[in-house]
Design an enzyme around this catalytic site. Structure first.
Site, PDB file in Angstrom:
ATOM      1  N   ARG A   1       7.428   3.142   0.165  1.00 18.55           N
ATOM      2  CA  ARG A   1       6.636   3.184  -1.072  1.00 18.55           C
ATOM      3  C   ARG A   1       5.755   4.423  -1.016  1.00 18.55           C
ATOM      4  O   ARG A   1       5.715   5.122  -0.006  1.00 18.55           O
ATOM      5  CB  ARG A   1       5.846   1.876  -1.312  1.00 18.55           C
ATOM      6  CG  ARG A   1       5.407   1.085  -0.143  1.00 18.55           C
ATOM      7  CD  ARG A   1       4.295   1.672   0.656  1.00 18.55           C
ATOM      8  NE  ARG A   1       3.234   2.199  -0.153  1.00 18.55           N
ATOM      9  CZ  ARG A   1       2.479   3.213   0.192  1.00 18.55           C
ATOM     10  NH1 ARG A   1       2.650   3.820   1.356  1.00 18.55           N
ATOM     11  NH2 ARG A   1       1.525   3.667  -0.600  1.00 18.55           N
ATOM     12  N   GLY A   2       5.042   4.659  -2.130  1.00 21.02           N
ATOM     13  CA  GLY A   2       4.304   5.904  -2.260  1.00 21.02           C
ATOM     14  C   GLY A   2       5.205   6.891  -2.989  1.00 21.02           C
ATOM     15  O   GLY A   2       6.384   7.042  -2.634  1.00 21.02           O
ATOM     16  N   ALA A   3       4.643   7.566  -4.002  1.00 21.11           N
ATOM     17  CA  ALA A   3       5.479   8.343  -4.913  1.00 21.11           C
ATOM     18  C   ALA A   3       6.398   9.361  -4.221  1.00 21.11           C
ATOM     19  O   ALA A   3       7.619   9.343  -4.441  1.00 21.11           O
ATOM     20  CB  ALA A   3       4.585   9.016  -5.951  1.00 21.11           C
TER      21      ALA A   3
ATOM     22  N   ARG B   1      12.062   1.337  -9.456  1.00 24.34           N
ATOM     23  CA  ARG B   1      10.636   1.237  -9.812  1.00 24.34           C
ATOM     24  C   ARG B   1      10.360   2.248 -10.936  1.00 24.34           C
ATOM     25  O   ARG B   1      10.884   3.363 -10.903  1.00 24.34           O
ATOM     26  CB  ARG B   1       9.734   1.528  -8.603  1.00 24.34           C
ATOM     27  CG  ARG B   1       9.836   0.470  -7.514  1.00 24.34           C
ATOM     28  CD  ARG B   1       8.757   0.649  -6.451  1.00 24.34           C
ATOM     29  NE  ARG B   1       7.453   0.205  -6.917  1.00 24.34           N
ATOM     30  CZ  ARG B   1       6.322   0.416  -6.224  1.00 24.34           C
ATOM     31  NH1 ARG B   1       6.343   1.082  -5.078  1.00 24.34           N
ATOM     32  NH2 ARG B   1       5.172  -0.042  -6.683  1.00 24.34           N
TER      33      ARG B   1
ATOM     34  N   ASP C   1       0.731   8.636  -8.816  1.00 25.86           N
ATOM     35  CA  ASP C   1       2.151   8.318  -9.022  1.00 25.86           C
ATOM     36  C   ASP C   1       2.762   9.098 -10.171  1.00 25.86           C
ATOM     37  O   ASP C   1       3.972   9.336 -10.193  1.00 25.86           O
ATOM     38  CB  ASP C   1       2.329   6.824  -9.263  1.00 25.86           C
ATOM     39  CG  ASP C   1       2.196   6.087  -7.948  1.00 25.86           C
ATOM     40  OD1 ASP C   1       1.051   5.826  -7.540  1.00 25.86           O
ATOM     41  OD2 ASP C   1       3.230   5.827  -7.306  1.00 25.86           O
TER      42      ASP C   1
ATOM     43  N   LYS D   1      -2.294   3.551  -8.029  1.00 23.71           N
ATOM     44  CA  LYS D   1      -2.354   2.111  -7.712  1.00 23.71           C
ATOM     45  C   LYS D   1      -3.446   1.395  -8.502  1.00 23.71           C
ATOM     46  O   LYS D   1      -4.549   1.903  -8.670  1.00 23.71           O
ATOM     47  CB  LYS D   1      -2.597   1.975  -6.203  1.00 23.71           C
ATOM     48  CG  LYS D   1      -2.720   0.572  -5.666  1.00 23.71           C
ATOM     49  CD  LYS D   1      -1.582  -0.340  -6.049  1.00 23.71           C
ATOM     50  CE  LYS D   1      -0.221   0.213  -5.679  1.00 23.71           C
ATOM     51  NZ  LYS D   1       0.879  -0.533  -6.362  1.00 23.71           N
TER      52      LYS D   1
END
Ligand code: MRU
Length: 356
Positions: free
Chosen positions: A52-54, A97, A247, A258
């Site tokens: 995860r994390g852009a 996502r 993001d 977030k």
């Protein structure tokens, strides 16, 4: 003490190899790889936040394309079959996502690479090899961008500073130093001592599980707080700056990050504390005029009512679980990119920096 960066993502082998990633759902108690041998496994890893994390999502998706085309025999498949398969896997990975634009950016770059190679000149195997090389370039470029972000952003931090950060924008969310955390690691490399207040980041606790873990591994003074404590920390004068990742950043500088980031930015403004965003240029989406157009992922009820194996809400209660929010540009003191710091944050300054 310098320690080796986390191998958040790693490609193992040649164009018939696989993606190995740190399974972030197991942290902070277990540091274990998850091996992805199929595009479905990469999709699932992104969906459930093993990765995860852009920026890391973008890199994983690029490698996901390399895994996805392996259903073909590179020696016997036709160019038409390869083209069709690339379309299938990129469309599929794009559904994992919705908010981090790096995912779509990376998938477009992979398709673009394949299209740029003339079928008369390159065999299917050569195109598959070139796609793997492209994914590795995306990975390497991210590493370099994170270091450059750290160099520009560390100038904003002074010795003895208290900082609040939210979610995880560190090495686990990228390929190495991270974005927001790169500022802290670089400042530390410069000999500055910082204290970082880490929001735990409900409901999935990326701050508590991941950011606190990363900071402690690098011996940065770390104080874990619940999300609802930031106002009190500011009021007591313990923090002089807030730094988060992003993001997706719209053309006017409105920034999705977030859930909870927007509230933190409002608190920072109220207390006269600068709020900075750190992000590479591939997190900007200049096609979107403002943050109102950024798609916000809504996740499941269970993340709120049954997080981490314990029921914390009554059976049948309704929930609302947006995973991101949008901070308006006017609350952001500056956006730290690999090219420099954009400040004040507006359309003109963003364009100028990105085109420099
Ligand atoms: O849901 P997540 O954990 O993927 O959300 C991650 C964030 O919001 C990060 O702050 C953002 O992606 C920046 S990562 C350098």
């Amino acid at each position: 003490m310098a320690i080796a960066p986390e191998q958040t993502l790693q490609w193992v082998g040649d164009s018939k190899g696989h993606l190995s990633l740190i399974d972030q759902t197991l942290l902070p108690t277990q540091l274990q790889p998850a091996d992805c041998h199929t595009v479905e496994a990469v999709w699932e890893a992104i969906k459930v936040l093993r990765v995860r994390g852009a920026p890391a999502i973008g890199i994983a998706a690029a490698y996901g394309v390399c895994v996805g085309i392996q259903t073909l025999d590179f020696c016997t498949a036709s160019h038409a079959q390869l083209r069709q398969r690339i379309d299938e896997v990129t469309s599929y990975l794009a559904t994992s996502r919705p908010t981090a634009v790096n995912l779509f950016w990376a998938l477009e770059r992979m398709s673009g690479k394949a299209k740029s190679l003339s079928e008369a000149e390159f065999s299917v195997k050569q195109i598959a090899d070139a796609l793997l090389q492209e994914a590795k370039s995306i990975h390497d470029e991210d590493r370099a961008m994170c270091h450059a972000i750290g160099q520009h952003g560390a100038e904003l931090l002074f010795d003895g500073m208290g900082i609040i950060t939210h979610c995880n924008a560190g090495g686990l969310a990228t390929s190495e130093y991270g974005t927001a955390l790169s500022l802290f690691f670089t400042a530390q490399d410069q000999g500055k001592e910082l204290t970082v207040f880490v929001d735990e980041t409900r409901p999935l606790l990326q701050g508590a599980r991941l950011t606190a873990w990363e900071l402690l591994r690098r011996n940065i003074s770390t104080v874990l707080i619940c999300d609802n404590m930031a106002a009190q920390v500011m009021r007591e004068g313990k923090a002089q700056v807030v730094v988060t990742g992003a993001d997706r950043i719209a053309a006017n500088g409105d920034t999705a990050n977030k859930i909870g980031t927007y509230g933190l930015a409002i608190l920072a403004q109220h207390h006269g504390i600068p709020f900075y965003v750190a992000a590479p240029s591939n997190t900007f989406d200049l096609n979107l005029e403002s943050g109102d157009l950024i798609p916000i992922e809504v996740r499941t009820d269970e993340e709120i009512t049954n997080g981490f194996g314990r029921q914390t809400g009554p059976e049948g209660v309704a929930t609302y679980n947006p995973a991101f929010d949008v901070t308006p540009a006017n609350l952001i003191a500056g956006i730290v990119t690999e090219k420099g710091v954009i400040s004040p944050v507006n359309n003109e300054n963003i364009l100028q920096m990105l085109q420099s």
